[in-house]
Design an enzyme around this catalytic site. Structure first.
Site, PDB file in Angstrom:
ATOM      1  N   TYR A   1       0.851  -1.206   0.000  1.00 30.90           N
ATOM      2  CA  TYR A   1       0.000   0.000   0.000  1.00 30.90           C
ATOM      3  C   TYR A   1       0.884   1.252   0.000  1.00 30.90           C
ATOM      4  O   TYR A   1       1.625   1.502   0.953  1.00 30.90           O
ATOM      5  CB  TYR A   1      -0.946   0.030   1.210  1.00 30.90           C
TER       6      TYR A   1
ATOM      7  N   LEU B   1     -18.034  -2.692  -0.251  1.00 30.44           N
ATOM      8  CA  LEU B   1     -18.941  -1.864  -1.065  1.00 30.44           C
ATOM      9  C   LEU B   1     -18.450  -1.817  -2.512  1.00 30.44           C
ATOM     10  O   LEU B   1     -18.719  -0.853  -3.238  1.00 30.44           O
ATOM     11  CB  LEU B   1     -19.020  -0.445  -0.480  1.00 30.44           C
TER      12      LEU B   1
ATOM     13  N   GLY C   1     -16.643   1.149  -3.319  1.00 29.85           N
ATOM     14  CA  GLY C   1     -17.539   2.316  -3.337  1.00 29.85           C
ATOM     15  C   GLY C   1     -18.477   2.322  -4.537  1.00 29.85           C
ATOM     16  O   GLY C   1     -19.436   3.096  -4.591  1.00 29.85           O
TER      17      GLY C   1
ATOM     18  N   THR D   1     -21.574   4.633  -6.372  1.00 33.39           N
ATOM     19  CA  THR D   1     -21.115   5.665  -7.316  1.00 33.39           C
ATOM     20  C   THR D   1     -21.291   5.268  -8.783  1.00 33.39           C
ATOM     21  O   THR D   1     -21.408   6.133  -9.641  1.00 33.39           O
ATOM     22  CB  THR D   1     -19.608   5.967  -7.091  1.00 33.39           C
TER      23      THR D   1
HETATM   24  N1  LIG Z   1      -6.399  -8.279   0.582  1.00 31.64           N
HETATM   25  C1  LIG Z   1      -6.573  -7.593  -0.517  1.00 31.64           C
HETATM   26  O1  LIG Z   1      -6.197  -8.010  -1.626  1.00 31.64           O
HETATM   27  C2  LIG Z   1      -7.237  -6.258  -0.426  1.00 31.64           C
HETATM   28  C3  LIG Z   1      -7.594  -5.571  -1.613  1.00 31.64           C
HETATM   29  C4  LIG Z   1      -8.227  -4.338  -1.490  1.00 31.64           C
HETATM   30  C5  LIG Z   1      -8.505  -3.819  -0.227  1.00 31.64           C
HETATM   31  N2  LIG Z   1      -8.126  -4.497   0.902  1.00 31.64           N
HETATM   32  C6  LIG Z   1      -8.416  -3.961   2.255  1.00 31.64           C
HETATM   33  O2  LIG Z   1      -9.812  -3.732   2.360  1.00 31.64           O
HETATM   34  C7  LIG Z   1     -10.042  -2.370   2.724  1.00 31.64           C
HETATM   35  C8  LIG Z   1     -11.358  -1.919   2.164  1.00 31.64           C
HETATM   36  O3  LIG Z   1     -11.345  -1.961   0.732  1.00 31.64           O
HETATM   37  P1  LIG Z   1     -12.035  -0.794  -0.095  1.00 31.64           P
HETATM   38  O4  LIG Z   1     -11.389   0.492   0.259  1.00 31.64           O
HETATM   39  O5  LIG Z   1     -12.071  -1.170  -1.518  1.00 31.64           O
HETATM   40  O6  LIG Z   1     -13.502  -0.849   0.576  1.00 31.64           O
HETATM   41  P2  LIG Z   1     -14.909  -0.229   0.191  1.00 31.64           P
HETATM   42  O7  LIG Z   1     -15.505   0.124   1.518  1.00 31.64           O
HETATM   43  O8  LIG Z   1     -15.639  -1.153  -0.701  1.00 31.64           O
HETATM   44  O9  LIG Z   1     -14.605   1.097  -0.622  1.00 31.64           O
HETATM   45  C9  LIG Z   1     -14.152   2.269  -0.007  1.00 31.64           C
HETATM   46  C10 LIG Z   1     -14.233   3.389  -1.031  1.00 31.64           C
HETATM   47  O10 LIG Z   1     -15.609   3.615  -1.312  1.00 31.64           O
HETATM   48  C11 LIG Z   1     -15.927   4.972  -1.059  1.00 31.64           C
HETATM   49  N3  LIG Z   1     -17.278   5.000  -0.475  1.00 31.64           N
HETATM   50  C12 LIG Z   1     -17.702   4.323   0.597  1.00 31.64           C
HETATM   51  N4  LIG Z   1     -19.012   4.581   0.830  1.00 31.64           N
HETATM   52  C13 LIG Z   1     -19.405   5.406  -0.140  1.00 31.64           C
HETATM   53  C14 LIG Z   1     -20.641   6.026  -0.434  1.00 31.64           C
HETATM   54  N5  LIG Z   1     -21.722   5.840   0.306  1.00 31.64           N
HETATM   55  N6  LIG Z   1     -20.686   6.851  -1.502  1.00 31.64           N
HETATM   56  C15 LIG Z   1     -19.587   7.068  -2.248  1.00 31.64           C
HETATM   57  N7  LIG Z   1     -18.383   6.515  -2.010  1.00 31.64           N
HETATM   58  C16 LIG Z   1     -18.288   5.677  -0.959  1.00 31.64           C
HETATM   59  C17 LIG Z   1     -14.878   5.475  -0.080  1.00 31.64           C
HETATM   60  O11 LIG Z   1     -14.719   6.874  -0.241  1.00 31.64           O
HETATM   61  P3  LIG Z   1     -14.604   7.869   1.040  1.00 31.64           P
HETATM   62  O12 LIG Z   1     -13.221   7.712   1.571  1.00 31.64           O
HETATM   63  O13 LIG Z   1     -14.857   9.206   0.437  1.00 31.64           O
HETATM   64  O14 LIG Z   1     -15.671   7.460   2.006  1.00 31.64           O
HETATM   65  C18 LIG Z   1     -13.653   4.691  -0.523  1.00 31.64           C
HETATM   66  O15 LIG Z   1     -13.005   5.331  -1.606  1.00 31.64           O
HETATM   67  C19 LIG Z   1      -8.790  -1.634   2.242  1.00 31.64           C
HETATM   68  O16 LIG Z   1      -8.561  -0.424   2.924  1.00 31.64           O
HETATM   69  C20 LIG Z   1      -7.716  -2.641   2.533  1.00 31.64           C
HETATM   70  O17 LIG Z   1      -7.337  -2.569   3.896  1.00 31.64           O
HETATM   71  C21 LIG Z   1      -7.513  -5.710   0.808  1.00 31.64           C
END
Ligand SMILES: NC(=O)c1ccc[n+]([C@@H]2O[C@H](COP(=O)([O-])OP(=O)(O)OC[C@H]3O[C@@H](n4cnc5c(N)ncnc54)[C@H](OP(=O)(O)O)[C@@H]3O)[C@@H](O)[C@H]2O)c1
Length: 293
Positions: A53, A206, A209, A213
């Site tokens: 990251y 989500l 996101g 979106t």
């Molecule tokens: N093991 C793996 O391969 C792997 C891969 C990817 C991720 N991860 C882990 O999983 C965590 C979560 O993944 P993710 O970040 O993809 O999770 P996510 O919760 O699906 O997506 C988060 C994104 O969605 C946006 N968002 C959330 N709610 C929203 C809404 N109501 N309207 C508009 N935008 C919204 C957020 O923006 P805002 O910041 O503006 O709220 C953020 O950019 C990561 O931080 C990481 O630790 C692991």
């Protein structure tokens, strides 16, 4: 907050905060410190990062906060991962014995910590030797550098292979799952984890996101369904998305990826929502990718 026993030595908050996007948030140390404190005040004590990251920068920023607040470290559970690398912009995987051992020490240095609560192999590696990777992971545990070990994005075959060479010590699989992503339902991984009472950590709950979106049909359909069910329960649609994940008997732990504590609150609120069984299936089929036979 609810806490789940991952092993007899380690419990995680049911809702986890992820830091994949931290370097995009462009925060100074004070903002990051306040955000982590906000997580802790809410009982969200488990934090997820990885060496890839921000190419190490995410761990470095977290490490600055822990160095400034040494007492914080023992109040949280810190997860990091190894295995994805970048050579002049070219991505590749390395899960060799030497690389895992070296990476763990480098992560600890960046994080200003002397141990990780959980260390994961980040991705399935097509050039994978479970004996070598297993030997490295078990040694890290014996050396006290990591408390527990696990994997991320593994299919059932690779999970079983590595589990054999880690004396069945793998305690989670961090996998992608959302109402628009069914890879691990389809592979049988969810059934295997349920059978073994291993709780998965769920990334992109989500769909990065996009459920809120994107204008593409599967996401729009899911969004509309979540809104409809949210209205029924008197909560925001985001809450229903998390409640859907929490409903499953595998007892998954969603990782929230948002930069906003108000959105972390949606996930926490979902712990109090009880979906009807038929509502779970409404969401399961909403994207159009799943049909019941
Ligand atoms: N093991 C793996 O391969 C792997 C891969 C990817 C991720 N991860 C882990 O999983 C965590 C979560 O993944 P993710 O970040 O993809 O999770 P996510 O919760 O699906 O997506 C988060 C994104 O969605 C946006 N968002 C959330 N709610 C929203 C809404 N109501 N309207 C508009 N935008 C919204 C957020 O923006 P805002 O910041 O503006 O709220 C953020 O950019 C990561 O931080 C990481 O630790 C692991």
């Amino acid at each position: 907050m609810e806490y789940l026993e991952i092993t007899e030595n380690l419990s995680f908050s049911r809702i986890i905060q992820g830091f994949w996007r931290l370097t995009e948030w462009d925060w100074d140390i004070k903002s990051l410190e306040a955000f982590i404190q906000g997580c802790m005040e809410r009982g969200v004590t488990t934090l997820d990062t990885a060496e890839i990251y921000g190419f190490g920068e995410c761990e470095t920023q977290l490490g600055r906060v822990f160095a400034k607040n040494p007492s914080m470290r023992n109040k949280i559970q810190l997860v990091s991962k190894t295995g994805i690398f970048n050579k002049d912009g070219f991505k590749y995987y390395d899960t060799s014995y030497e690389r895992i051992k070296k990476s763990c020490k480098e992560s600890l240095q960046r994080l200003s910590c002397d141990y990780l609560d959980l260390y994961l192999i980040h991705r399935e590696d097509p050039c994978f030797d479970p004996r070598e990777a297993g030997r490295a992971m078990v040694e890290l545990k014996k050396e006290g550098l990591v408390r527990e070990i696990g994997v991320s994005n593994f299919d059932p075959f690779k999970f079983e292979a590595l589990n054999e060479f880690t004396e069945n010590q793998l305690c989670t699989n961090q996998i992608e799952w959302s109402p628009c992503c069914f890879e691990h339902i389809d592979s049988g991984m969810m059934d295997m984890l349920t059978q073994k009472s291993i709780h998965p950590m769920i990334w992109s709950p989500l769909s990065r996101g996009r459920i809120f979106t994107s204008q593409e049909a599967p996401f729009v359909n899911v969004r509309q369904k979540l809104e409809e069910i949210g209205n029924r329960h008197g909560v925001e649609p985001e809450v229903i998305a998390f409640a859907w994940i929490l409903y499953h008997p595998v007892k998954a732990m969603p990782i929230v990826g948002s930069s906003k504590l108000s959105r972390l609150d949606h996930a926490i609120k979902a712990l109090d929502v009880k979906l009807e069984r038929w509502e779970w299936y409404e969401i399961y089929t909403a994207s159009g990718e799943k049909r019941l036979r």
